[in-house]
Design a protein around this motif. Structure first.
Motif, mmCIF file in Angstrom:
data_model
loop_
_atom_site.group_PDB
_atom_site.id
_atom_site.type_symbol
_atom_site.label_atom_id
_atom_site.label_comp_id
_atom_site.label_asym_id
_atom_site.label_seq_id
_atom_site.Cartn_x
_atom_site.Cartn_y
_atom_site.Cartn_z
ATOM 1 N N SER A 93 0.890 1.865 3.584
ATOM 2 C CA SER A 93 1.853 2.721 2.920
ATOM 3 C C SER A 93 1.504 4.128 3.142
ATOM 4 O O SER A 93 0.332 4.444 2.622
ATOM 5 C CB SER A 93 2.353 2.160 1.735
ATOM 6 N N TRP A 122 4.263 1.798 6.686
ATOM 7 C CA TRP A 122 5.626 2.155 5.992
ATOM 8 C C TRP A 122 5.721 3.564 5.406
ATOM 9 O O TRP A 122 4.736 3.713 4.482
ATOM 10 C CB TRP A 122 5.668 1.120 4.806
ATOM 11 N N ALA A 129 5.468 4.454 -1.959
ATOM 12 C CA ALA A 129 4.231 4.005 -1.437
ATOM 13 C C ALA A 129 3.210 3.633 -2.360
ATOM 14 O O ALA A 129 2.690 2.322 -2.085
ATOM 15 C CB ALA A 129 3.458 5.100 -0.629
ATOM 16 N N LYS A 132 4.419 -0.196 -3.234
ATOM 17 C CA LYS A 132 4.235 -1.283 -2.276
ATOM 18 C C LYS A 132 2.667 -1.866 -2.538
ATOM 19 O O LYS A 132 2.597 -2.950 -2.284
ATOM 20 C CB LYS A 132 4.464 -0.570 -1.041
#
Length: 302
Positions: A93, A122, A129, A132
């Motif tokens: 991320s 991602w 971020a 995740k």
């Protein structure tokens, strides 16, 4: 319930779009819609609410998403383990600045020595971020904001500067000639970044040191997309405080002007973030060390 249905649902949530999910999965949009509808029918739950203007994942949908991601990861790991086809994949991320302005260079350089390691990136703001990483959906993240909490470790890997970016006009050229300070910009039209981004947090810290709040500024727009902010500056809508590395290309082509902030241009830090509760694979740690060495060798984000 089938894996292909779960794959379609996860892709729709990840890309916030049935169309993009279909493109990524090499399926038609009706097929993706049918997979999601079949899940909703089987589970007797509305998972996604979609209108012409809005796209919303329901609470039940979010719960299924978390379970589905883990199930798909387990299936992938089992297949790799039993077939011997262990593809080295790093789920990563990244917030806006690292994703758009650091990762392309990092991945290109890393691939020269490790072409068999692949990446799934991602992009989101820093808060999402890190989330995740906390949820175990990625191996680690690259972010411009350090969050509170004990579940994650944050390792500094790069420094950048915040600058004031303005349109190229006679007014701002005159300010440039006389080395304007932040005080000269208080009354200018400001474009503000959304909450959740590392840049916004650093901007707030800078304003706080100058005993200034957003309410004291002439804010003409709030935007959650950095590219929109940059285009708005170029077109003359207003000015903004941004990461220097994100606008260096526009400065070189004389589409914008940059003014350094006081206090050594107000340096900001970017971090590698990983969960303390996750066992990282050797090649994941290898890439993390590469990122640290890459900028530790004298390179900066500028």
């Amino acid at each position: 319930m089938e894996f292909k249905q779960l794959e379609a649902f996860v892709a729709v949530v990840d890309y916030n779009s049935f169309t993009e999910a279909a493109r990524r999965l090499y399926l038609t949009q009706p097929t993706v819609s049918a997979h999601v509808s079949a899940l909703e029918k089987e589970l007797h739950s509305r998972l996604i609410i979609r209108t012409t203007r809005n796209f919303t994942v329901t609470q039940r949908g979010l719960e299924l998403y978390e379970c589905a991601v883990h199930m798909l990861n387990m299936r992938r790991q089992l297949v790799e383990e039993f077939t011997g086809a262990q593809r080295k994949l790093i789920d990563l991320s990244a917030s806006t600045i690292p994703s758009s302005y650091m990762l392309p260079e990092l991945l290109s350089e890393f691939a020269r020595s490790e072409p068999d390691i692949h990446f799934h990136v991602w992009q989101s703001d820093s808060a999402q971020a890190v989330q995740k990483v906390e949820q175990g959906l990625v191996d680690f993240g690259l972010v411009g904001q350090k969050m509170d909490g004990d579940s994650c470790e944050f390792i500094p890997f790069c420094r950048d500067s915040l600058v004031i970016a303005t349109p190229v006009s006679e007014h701002y050229l005159n300010l440039k000639d006389r080395s304007a300070s932040f005080e000269d910009f208080r009354g200018e039209p400001f474009i503000m970044r959304e909450s959740g981004s590392g840049t916004k947090k650093e901007m707030d810290l800078f304003l706080e040191k100058h005993r200034t709040s957003v309410a004291d500024l002439n804010v003409v727009a709030y935007m959650n997309d950095l590219e929109s902010i940059k285009k708005s500056i170029v077109s003359g809508l207003g000015i903004s405080i941004v990461s220097a590395c994100s606008v260096k290309d526009l400065e070189k082509t004389r589409q914008i002007l940059l003014f350094p902030l006081e206090e050594s241009a107000h340096k900001r830090i970017f971090y590698i973030v990983y969960s303390k509760h996750r066992i990282l694979k050797p090649y994941v740690r290898q890439f993390m060390k590469f990122v640290q060495r890459y900028y530790g060798a004298g390179r900066t984000a500028l």
